[in-house]
Design a protein around this motif. Structure first.
Motif, PDB file in Angstrom:
ATOM      1  N   HIS A 209       0.839  -1.191   0.000  1.00 46.49           N
ATOM      2  CA  HIS A 209       0.000   0.000   0.000  1.00 46.49           C
ATOM      3  C   HIS A 209       0.876   1.243   0.000  1.00 46.49           C
ATOM      4  CE1 HIS A 209      -3.883   1.866   0.329  1.00 46.49           C
ATOM      5  NE2 HIS A 209      -3.266   2.802   1.016  1.00 46.49           N
ATOM      6  N   LYS A 211       1.630   5.366   0.622  1.00 44.09           N
ATOM      7  CA  LYS A 211       1.221   6.558   1.363  1.00 44.09           C
ATOM      8  C   LYS A 211       0.932   7.685   0.378  1.00 44.09           C
ATOM      9  CE  LYS A 211       1.175   5.112   5.558  1.00 44.09           C
ATOM     10  NZ  LYS A 211      -0.148   4.728   6.027  1.00 44.09           N
ATOM     11  N   TYR A 213       0.343   8.514  -3.835  1.00 45.04           N
ATOM     12  CA  TYR A 213       0.050   7.849  -5.096  1.00 45.04           C
ATOM     13  C   TYR A 213       1.283   7.868  -5.997  1.00 45.04           C
ATOM     14  CZ  TYR A 213      -2.532   6.036  -9.017  1.00 45.04           C
ATOM     15  OH  TYR A 213      -2.960   5.229 -10.044  1.00 45.04           O
TER      16      TYR A 213
ATOM     17  N   SER B   2       3.025  15.768 -11.646  1.00 46.06           N
ATOM     18  CA  SER B   2       3.194  16.531 -12.880  1.00 46.06           C
ATOM     19  C   SER B   2       1.897  17.209 -13.296  1.00 46.06           C
ATOM     20  CB  SER B   2       3.684  15.615 -13.982  1.00 46.06           C
ATOM     21  OG  SER B   2       3.227  14.315 -13.765  1.00 46.06           O
ATOM     22  N   SER B   3       2.044  18.067 -14.277  1.00 43.98           N
ATOM     23  CA  SER B   3       0.898  18.886 -14.649  1.00 43.98           C
ATOM     24  C   SER B   3      -0.083  18.107 -15.501  1.00 43.98           C
ATOM     25  CB  SER B   3       1.403  20.071 -15.458  1.00 43.98           C
ATOM     26  OG  SER B   3       2.068  19.568 -16.582  1.00 43.98           O
ATOM     27  N   LEU B   5      -2.433  17.612 -18.828  1.00 42.73           N
ATOM     28  CA  LEU B   5      -2.215  17.932 -20.221  1.00 42.73           C
ATOM     29  C   LEU B   5      -3.011  19.181 -20.582  1.00 42.73           C
ATOM     30  CD1 LEU B   5      -2.484  14.352 -21.663  1.00 42.73           C
ATOM     31  CD2 LEU B   5      -0.432  15.669 -21.153  1.00 42.73           C
ATOM     32  N   PRO B 372      -5.953   8.323 -14.882  1.00 46.68           N
ATOM     33  CA  PRO B 372      -5.548   8.054 -13.496  1.00 46.68           C
ATOM     34  C   PRO B 372      -4.849   9.234 -12.813  1.00 46.68           C
ATOM     35  CG  PRO B 372      -4.985   6.191 -14.874  1.00 46.68           C
ATOM     36  CD  PRO B 372      -5.494   7.254 -15.787  1.00 46.68           C
ATOM     37  N   ILE B 373      -4.018   9.939 -13.553  1.00 43.81           N
ATOM     38  CA  ILE B 373      -3.273  11.040 -12.940  1.00 43.81           C
ATOM     39  C   ILE B 373      -4.233  12.102 -12.425  1.00 43.81           C
ATOM     40  CG2 ILE B 373      -1.734  12.979 -13.424  1.00 43.81           C
ATOM     41  CD1 ILE B 373      -0.134  11.271 -15.158  1.00 43.81           C
ATOM     42  N   LYS B 380      -7.425  13.840  -4.113  1.00 41.65           N
ATOM     43  CA  LYS B 380      -6.591  14.442  -3.068  1.00 41.65           C
ATOM     44  C   LYS B 380      -7.066  15.847  -2.752  1.00 41.65           C
ATOM     45  CE  LYS B 380      -2.098  13.529  -1.845  1.00 41.65           C
ATOM     46  NZ  LYS B 380      -0.698  13.345  -2.199  1.00 41.65           N
ATOM     47  N   PRO B 395      -8.389  -0.082  -8.346  1.00 47.31           N
ATOM     48  CA  PRO B 395      -7.073  -0.096  -7.700  1.00 47.31           C
ATOM     49  C   PRO B 395      -6.549   1.313  -7.416  1.00 47.31           C
ATOM     50  CG  PRO B 395      -6.907  -0.808  -9.990  1.00 47.31           C
ATOM     51  CD  PRO B 395      -8.357  -0.701  -9.676  1.00 47.31           C
ATOM     52  N   ILE B 396      -6.935   2.275  -8.228  1.00 42.84           N
ATOM     53  CA  ILE B 396      -6.507   3.649  -7.966  1.00 42.84           C
ATOM     54  C   ILE B 396      -7.090   4.087  -6.630  1.00 42.84           C
ATOM     55  CG2 ILE B 396      -6.564   6.031  -8.795  1.00 42.84           C
ATOM     56  CD1 ILE B 396      -6.970   4.926 -11.624  1.00 42.84           C
ATOM     57  N   TYR B 398      -8.175   2.262  -4.169  1.00 46.50           N
ATOM     58  CA  TYR B 398      -7.611   1.524  -3.046  1.00 46.50           C
ATOM     59  C   TYR B 398      -6.199   1.994  -2.715  1.00 46.50           C
ATOM     60  CZ  TYR B 398     -11.544  -1.769  -3.088  1.00 46.50           C
ATOM     61  OH  TYR B 398     -12.783  -2.345  -3.008  1.00 46.50           O
ATOM     62  N   LYS B 399      -5.411   2.253  -3.752  1.00 48.71           N
ATOM     63  CA  LYS B 399      -4.045   2.717  -3.487  1.00 48.71           C
ATOM     64  C   LYS B 399      -4.062   4.093  -2.826  1.00 48.71           C
ATOM     65  CE  LYS B 399      -0.900  -0.311  -4.973  1.00 48.71           C
ATOM     66  NZ  LYS B 399      -1.099  -1.579  -4.266  1.00 48.71           N
ATOM     67  N   LEU B 400      -5.097   4.855  -3.087  1.00 46.52           N
ATOM     68  CA  LEU B 400      -5.215   6.169  -2.461  1.00 46.52           C
ATOM     69  C   LEU B 400      -5.840   6.066  -1.072  1.00 46.52           C
ATOM     70  CD1 LEU B 400      -6.507   8.146  -5.562  1.00 46.52           C
ATOM     71  CD2 LEU B 400      -4.351   8.561  -4.389  1.00 46.52           C
ATOM     72  N   GLY B 401      -6.190   4.874  -0.676  1.00 43.06           N
ATOM     73  CA  GLY B 401      -6.796   4.702   0.642  1.00 43.06           C
ATOM     74  C   GLY B 401      -8.256   5.117   0.688  1.00 43.06           C
ATOM     75  N   PHE B 439      -5.221   1.608   8.747  1.00 40.83           N
ATOM     76  CA  PHE B 439      -3.828   1.265   8.472  1.00 40.83           C
ATOM     77  C   PHE B 439      -3.277   2.005   7.259  1.00 40.83           C
ATOM     78  CE2 PHE B 439      -5.936  -2.500  10.305  1.00 40.83           C
ATOM     79  CZ  PHE B 439      -5.251  -2.530  11.514  1.00 40.83           C
ATOM     80  N   THR B 440      -4.144   2.690   6.547  1.00 35.93           N
ATOM     81  CA  THR B 440      -3.675   3.292   5.299  1.00 35.93           C
ATOM     82  C   THR B 440      -3.579   4.808   5.373  1.00 35.93           C
ATOM     83  OG1 THR B 440      -5.881   3.577   4.382  1.00 35.93           O
ATOM     84  CG2 THR B 440      -4.829   1.452   4.011  1.00 35.93           C
ATOM     85  N   ARG B 441      -4.331   5.407   6.285  1.00 35.96           N
ATOM     86  CA  ARG B 441      -4.372   6.876   6.232  1.00 35.96           C
ATOM     87  C   ARG B 441      -3.394   7.520   7.194  1.00 35.96           C
ATOM     88  NH1 ARG B 441     -10.880   6.666   5.572  1.00 35.96           N
ATOM     89  NH2 ARG B 441     -10.800   6.167   3.360  1.00 35.96           N
TER      90      ARG B 441
END
Ligand code: SF4
Ligand code: SF4
Lengths: 466, 441
Positions: A209, A211, A213, B2-3, B5, B372-373, B380, B395-396, B398-401, B439-441
């Motif tokens: 996981h 922290k 992205y 990154s910026s 497009l 995704p970007i 966020k 998955p995006i 989940y990976k971001l919590g 557990f992720t944040r």
């Protein structure tokens, strides 16, 4: 559905394919390069489908860009899309490498991708540029495994540099799970052998996981390491088939295709060992023997004990296996390893099928099994409906393969042990182990338990000891 | 980070801050990791639920392999649609043409699977190698005595939305070829695909009202139903994106009027029943509709109230296929106390985006065809807790919590109808409240 029909005959169409398309294989390889973003040169749909397919298996974000062909691109060519695509990729991801796989469309209209790369480099001479790797992967010339192996060779041949022969080896393990890759690395470390392993998607397709992205997930074989493949003392390549046979109805065939290890021998005189995927005792012994030869060291104690435990388990479980009948399907090199393993524990493979079309499967199976099984059906170019139509007659007790065969095992009421790719209907596809003594042990336990579970569930007595 | 497009600027909108009109239906920018699919995909998903038809994909293997049974579109009878058929073109076919392989494939499959009709999809390379799909279809149709319908959907010819139109055109060739007798108070349900059996929930409501449902297009679809679809008095069209075109054709050619509805969320679901009753100008139907709504509300409200109390203050990001669905989701989320802070879709229309703007609080980010970007940055920026999208976004999230609810066509939970609202609340609640996030944040 219509009842079982005996004759599978020859079909012009493919019905429930037991293979995927070439850019998918290439994309998996490119995910194994550190800092790499794959880009599929073709239309949008291919990239989106491939992403979705990989995501459902690996349960990780899988970013694959597309050069997004439109109607005009198709008529006038993809040069402009290519360079805008690269511009945009660089702006958004700042990748170290862009791995380009050509989709069917761009190959059909005859795009000169090497030319595009050259032009792009020339036009952007003053900027820091990523490395480019290009694998030509039209799916009408091969399946995802052809795409995979082409991408491995393409990457190595693009990045390997000649140098003074080092103490390290190259290892090209083929299409295995992230967990398999991690195990392989442990084995090599335990032997104390410095190595470059490629492709290494053990992290990129199975990340912890985060922290923060990560635009490009951590991990992968670095460009620096890939350069070193040109100065290794030896290469090890796992697999017998490598899709080097003739793909049906292709005009040139793949016989001339060089694997990465073959290419390195030709270009830089690096010798190589070739062996099957180390699944089961015999194939794993062979693999460890190679490592012993290379390192000049005996197999580390830890692995000897794993080997001993595996034999112990073979003995403990042998009555559950003997005489059981299995149908095995999936990528050619994977099924060869599985069949070899099943032979060791007395499970008779009645059908081994692959959508791969090398035409080499039969010979390879005969080699690993000593040609003992006269009645084993070995079929290249198979699809799932083909399997479905002959399984009734074969009376299998168990199916071993990817999750796309589930519908057949369900219809037959027999268990399916999920291995390989894709595993879309279970958790942990990225962590399924297949190789080494340890991986075989996992497979062994899962197969045994599937047989026991079946027996238990179909017994009128609710046995608590089996 | 990154910026973004620059070319994408006009496809992103901040409610209350930006002035420009949303630019949509643009092809995705080259080099972006779009969440979008292709024309073929659009036509395939729309036609796929027709369960007694053969769906043959003329092209190399991938296009067929990746669309094998991907949706949870259920059938109460035949299941030919759950098989994946491809001509699996090879180099030889690319060079010398794939027509004979297509012909042989069609014939053998029709013999083996005995479908009621066949849809033949062309993919990108077929659009280039110049196979005469139409001629082959005609020939087989004549020889085998069933409709063989070409679906001209080379992926590069546009977006998924264009594929919907192609699918509607294909369906239109069937409509009007049957002559089933149909009662006066009858409707067709257009644009529900019976994901996880959702259509069956809707059928139950309409049946309880006393309405005859003639054809369901395409969820749990049958060729013969489509043939006689023009006999119904009304087309009830959900998810404006995919089936509007067919509704328009049927209006022009057969004078069947249509109305747009949504089945997501209580409000919209109830409107779907009221509007149909209103259309038939029937007091009896209206009182039946009211009765159903009262009954369902009585059952649901206490349950939803509990969820609302627990979910109050949570924020959601919504990224789905069509913008119409996004609108329903915003409302449904509000009902359980969740505020929508990011809204996006793959194939939205300018009007829908305007509606969304009016519906959303200031500062809500509205986006067309994202990647995704961007999505990760928006999440966020807005501090969303939950993401609602499709498999590619999971998955995006989940990976971001972030919690996640699958609201695309691969879901296995019915989310439409009254029952669906409860499932939806349950799922949002489960994902928002799971202890794993500690557990992720
Ligand atoms: S973009 Fe073209 S080739 Fe790719 S999946 Fe769509 S139809 Fe097939
Ligand atoms: S066109 Fe080729 S690359 Fe694209 S999805 Fe189909 S088979 Fe794969």
């Amino acid at each position: 559905m219509t009842g079982a029909i005996k004759n599978t005959g020859t079909w012009a169409s493919t019905r429930n394919a037991c293979k995927l398309c070439a850019p998918l294989g290439a994309s998996i390889v490119f995910k194994g390069i550190k800092g790499c973003v794959p880009m599929i040169h073709g239309s949008q749909g291919c990239a989106t489908y491939i992403r979705r397919y990989m995501i459902s298996h690996y349960k990780e974000p899988v970013d694959i860009a597309s050069s997004n062909f439109s109607e005009e691109t198709t008529i006038f060519g993809g040069r402009a899309n290519f360079s805008t695509g690269v511009d945009n990729l660089v702006a958004q991801y700042q990748p170290e490498v862009i791995g380009i796989a050509s989709a069917c469309l761009s190959e059909t209209i005859g795009e000169d991708i090497h030319g595009f790369i050259r032009e792009y480099r020339a036009a952007n001479r003053n900027k820091p540029l990523p490395e480019f790797v290009h694998a030509s992967t039209p799916s009408y010339q091969g399946s995802h495994m052809d795409g995979f192996h082409h991408a491995v060779t393409a990457t190595v041949s693009a990045l390997a540099r000649k140098g003074k022969t080092g103490g390290h080896i190259n290892i090209f393990p083929g299409f295995i799970s992230p967990e398999d890759i991690r195990h392989l690395k442990d084995i090599l470390s335990d032997f104390g052998i410095p190595y470059v392993l490629f492709p290494d998607y053990s992290d990129t397709l199975d990340n912890p996981h985060w922290k923060e992205y990560q635009l490009i997930p951590e991990g992968g074989t670095s460009v620096g390491e890939l350069k070193l493949t040109g100065s290794a003392k030896v290469s090890i390549e796992l697999g017998y088939v490598f899709q080097q046979g003739r793909y049906k109805d292709s005009l040139k065939g793949n016989q001339k295709f060089q694997t990465a290890a073959e290419w390195l021998r030709q270009a830089y005189d690096i010798p190589f060992y070739k062996g099957g995927l180390p699944i089961g005792l015999k194939e794993t012994d062979r693999f460890f023997k190679v490592l012993e030869d290379i390192s000049g060291k005996p197999t580390p104690e830890r692995h000897l004990r794993e080997r001993g435990r595996l034999i112990d388990a073979y003995v403990d479980g042998h009555k559950y296996h003997f005489g059981k009948r299995a149908v095995v399907f999936g990528e050619e090199d994977l099924v060869i390893g599985i069949v070899s393993f099943l032979e060791e524990i007395g499970i008779e493979t009645v059908l081994v099928a692959s959508g791969g079309a090398s035409g080499k499967l039969k010979a390879a199976i005969d080699t690993v099994t000593g040609g003992k099984r006269k009645h084993m059906l070995v079929m290249n170019e198979m699809d799932f409906e083909g399997i479905n139509e002959i399984t009734d007659e074969l009376k299998p007790d168990i199916f071993i393969g990817n999750s796309k065969g589930y519908y057949i095992s369900r219809r037959m009421g027999k268990p399916l042990v999920r291995v390989g790719f894709p595993i879309h209907d279970r958790f942990g596809g990225q962590r399924v182990q297949h190789i080494g003594y340890k991986g075989t042990q996992q497979l062994f336990d899962r197969i045994t338990n599937a047989l026991i579970e079946y027996k238990q569930e179909h017994s009128s007595v609710g046995y608590k000891y089996i | 980070m990154s910026s973004f497009l620059i070319e994408r600027k006009r496809q992103i909108f901040r409610s209350g801050a930006d002035q420009h009109e949303m630019l949509c239906s643009r092809p995705s920018v080259a080099g972006s990791v779009s969440q979008r699919a292709c024309v073929f995909c659009g036509s395939r998903v729309v036609l796929y639920p027709i369960a007694d038809a053969l769906h043959l994909i003329h092209g190399p293997i991938g296009c067929a392999a990746y669309t094998w049974d991907i949706r949870g579109a259920l059938s109460s009878g035949p299941e030919i649609h759950r098989l994946s058929f491809s001509t699996d073109l090879r180099e030889k076919d690319i060079v010398f043409g794939g027509e004979s392989k297509l012909y042989l494939s069609l014939v053998e499959l029709i013999v083996r699977y005995q479908p009621k009709a066949a849809f033949v999809y062309s993919t990108c390379i077929v659009g280039v190698i110049g196979d005469d799909l139409e001629a082959v279809c005609k020939r087989v149709s004549k020889e085998k005595g069933l409709s063989v319908i070409p679906v001209q959907a080379p992926g590069f010819q546009g977006t998924k939305k264009d594929g919907y139109k192609v699918a509607c055109e294909a369906l239109a060739t069937l409509v009007g070829t049957g002559d089933r007798e149909v009662p006066e108070i009858s409707i067709n349900i257009l644009g529900d695909f019976n994901i996880a059996g959702e259509l069956w929930l809707l059928l139950d409501y309409y049946k309880r009202m006393g309405i005859y449902v003639n054809a369901t297009i395409t969820g749990d679809g049958r060729v013969d139903d489509v043939r006689s679809a023009h006999k119904a008095s009304l087309n009830v069209v959900q998810c404006s994106g995919s089936m509007m075109y067919l509704a328009k054709i049927m209006k022009e050619e057969y004078g069947v009027p249509f109305m747009k509805v949504s089945y997501f969320g209580l409000e919209d679901m109830s409107d779907a029943l009221y509007e149909v009753a209103k259309f038939f100008k029937s007091a009896a139907l209206m009182s039946k509709a009211k009765e159903i709504v009262r009954e369902e509300f009585g059952r649901l409200m206490p349950v939803l109230k509990e969820y609302r109390e627990k979910l109050e203050g949570k924020k959601a990001a919504v990224y789905v296929g069509g913008s119409f669905k996004a609108i329903s989701l915003i409302k449904a989320l509000r009902l359980i106390g969740v505020q929508t802070v990011v809204v996006g879709s793959q194939t939205g229309t300018t009007e829908d985006y305007e509606l969304i703007q009016n519906l959303c609080d200031e500062g809500t980010i509205i986006v067309d065809d994202s990647n995704p970007i961007e999505l990760s940055a928006f999440v966020k920026e807005t501090g969303a807790d939950i993401f609602i999208g499709g498999v590619k976004e999971r998955p995006i999230a989940y990976k971001l919590g972030l919690g996640f609810c699958d609201h695309n066509h691969e879901r296995k939970e019915a989310l439409a109808g009254y029952e669906g609202m409860i499932n939806f609340a349950k799922e949002i609640y489960a994902t928002a409240m799971s202890p794993v996030w500690q557990f992720t944040r």
